[in-house]
Design a protein around this motif. Structure first.
Motif, short mmCIF file in Angstrom:
data_model
loop_
_atom_site.label_atom_id
_atom_site.label_comp_id
_atom_site.label_asym_id
_atom_site.label_seq_id
_atom_site.Cartn_x
_atom_site.Cartn_y
_atom_site.Cartn_z
N VAL A 48 8.03 4.36 6.44
CA VAL A 48 6.74 4.76 5.94
C VAL A 48 6.56 3.97 4.83
CG1 VAL A 48 5.50 6.75 4.98
CG2 VAL A 48 6.91 6.96 7.23
N GLY A 49 7.47 3.85 3.86
CA GLY A 49 7.32 3.02 2.39
C GLY A 49 6.69 1.57 2.77
N ILE A 50 7.57 0.68 3.82
CA ILE A 50 7.39 -0.31 4.08
C ILE A 50 5.85 -0.62 4.49
CG2 ILE A 50 8.16 -2.34 5.47
CD1 ILE A 50 10.92 -1.52 4.96
N VAL A 51 5.58 0.26 5.71
CA VAL A 51 4.23 0.13 6.23
C VAL A 51 3.19 0.38 5.35
CG1 VAL A 51 2.73 1.48 7.94
CG2 VAL A 51 5.25 0.84 8.55
N ALA A 52 3.49 1.47 4.19
CA ALA A 52 2.35 1.66 3.35
C ALA A 52 2.21 0.38 2.29
CB ALA A 52 2.86 2.96 2.49
N GLY A 53 3.49 -0.07 2.19
CA GLY A 53 3.48 -1.26 1.34
C GLY A 53 2.63 -2.60 2.09
N VAL A 54 2.86 -2.80 3.13
CA VAL A 54 2.33 -4.02 3.83
C VAL A 54 0.67 -3.53 4.02
CG1 VAL A 54 2.16 -5.07 6.29
CG2 VAL A 54 4.47 -4.67 5.12
N VAL A 55 0.53 -2.68 4.34
CA VAL A 55 -1.02 -1.86 4.92
C VAL A 55 -1.69 -2.08 3.19
CG1 VAL A 55 -2.59 -0.16 5.09
CG2 VAL A 55 -0.72 -0.70 6.72
N GLY A 56 -1.07 -1.83 2.15
CA GLY A 56 -1.54 -1.82 0.76
C GLY A 56 -1.77 -3.34 0.39
N SER A 57 -0.89 -4.24 0.58
CA SER A 57 -0.91 -5.72 0.25
C SER A 57 -2.27 -6.01 1.15
CB SER A 57 0.10 -6.43 0.52
OG SER A 57 0.60 -6.42 1.94
N PHE A 58 -2.52 -5.74 2.34
CA PHE A 58 -3.62 -6.35 3.02
C PHE A 58 -4.91 -5.85 2.44
CE2 PHE A 58 -0.87 -6.93 6.65
CZ PHE A 58 -0.56 -8.54 6.72
N GLY A 59 -4.80 -4.87 1.82
CA GLY A 59 -6.17 -4.29 1.34
C GLY A 59 -6.78 -4.99 0.04
N SER A 60 -5.67 -5.60 -0.55
CA SER A 60 -6.20 -6.33 -2.02
C SER A 60 -6.46 -7.63 -1.79
CB SER A 60 -5.22 -6.10 -2.96
OG SER A 60 -3.73 -5.90 -2.58
#
Length: 108
Positions: free
Chosen positions: A96-108
């Motif tokens: 979940v942390g990795i997915v949240a980090g990857v999704v967060g990096s696409f949003g910026s």
């Protein structure tokens, strides 16, 4: 041979005492140690303790009282189950942390 009186302080065995307890299962101590280590040091040992504990517990039950050590095996078995659950939760949080980090990096 003549009768020897019991030594002072001797107490007879309690009623229903039938001798020494049966020997422990050969893997009883191993399962207990693996279960404890899986909780304390390395959760990856949890499934090993779980599987070995289940097998040893089944063998003790099949022996119909001729093999002991069920308490040690149960303790290691339960520790293995708890450690495996902690391992699954840890891996789930990691994913979940990795997915949240990857999704967060696409949003910026």
């Amino acid at each position: 041979m003549s009768y020897q009186p019991p030594p002072p302080g001797y107490q007879p065995p309690p009623p229903g005492y039938y001798g020494a307890p049966p020997p422990d299962h050969p893997q009883a101590a191993t399962v207990l140690i693996l279960g404890i280590l899986s909780l304390v040091l390395c959760q990856f040992l949890g499934p090993v303790a779980w599987v070995m504990g289940r097998r040893a517990r089944d063998e003790i039950d099949a022996a119909q009282g001729t093999v002991g050590g069920r308490g040690m095996v149960n303790a290691g078995y339960i520790c293995g189950i708890v450690a495996t659950c902690l391992l699954v939760l840890g891996l789930l949080f990691l994913v979940v942390g990795i997915v949240a980090g990857v999704v967060g990096s696409f949003g910026s």
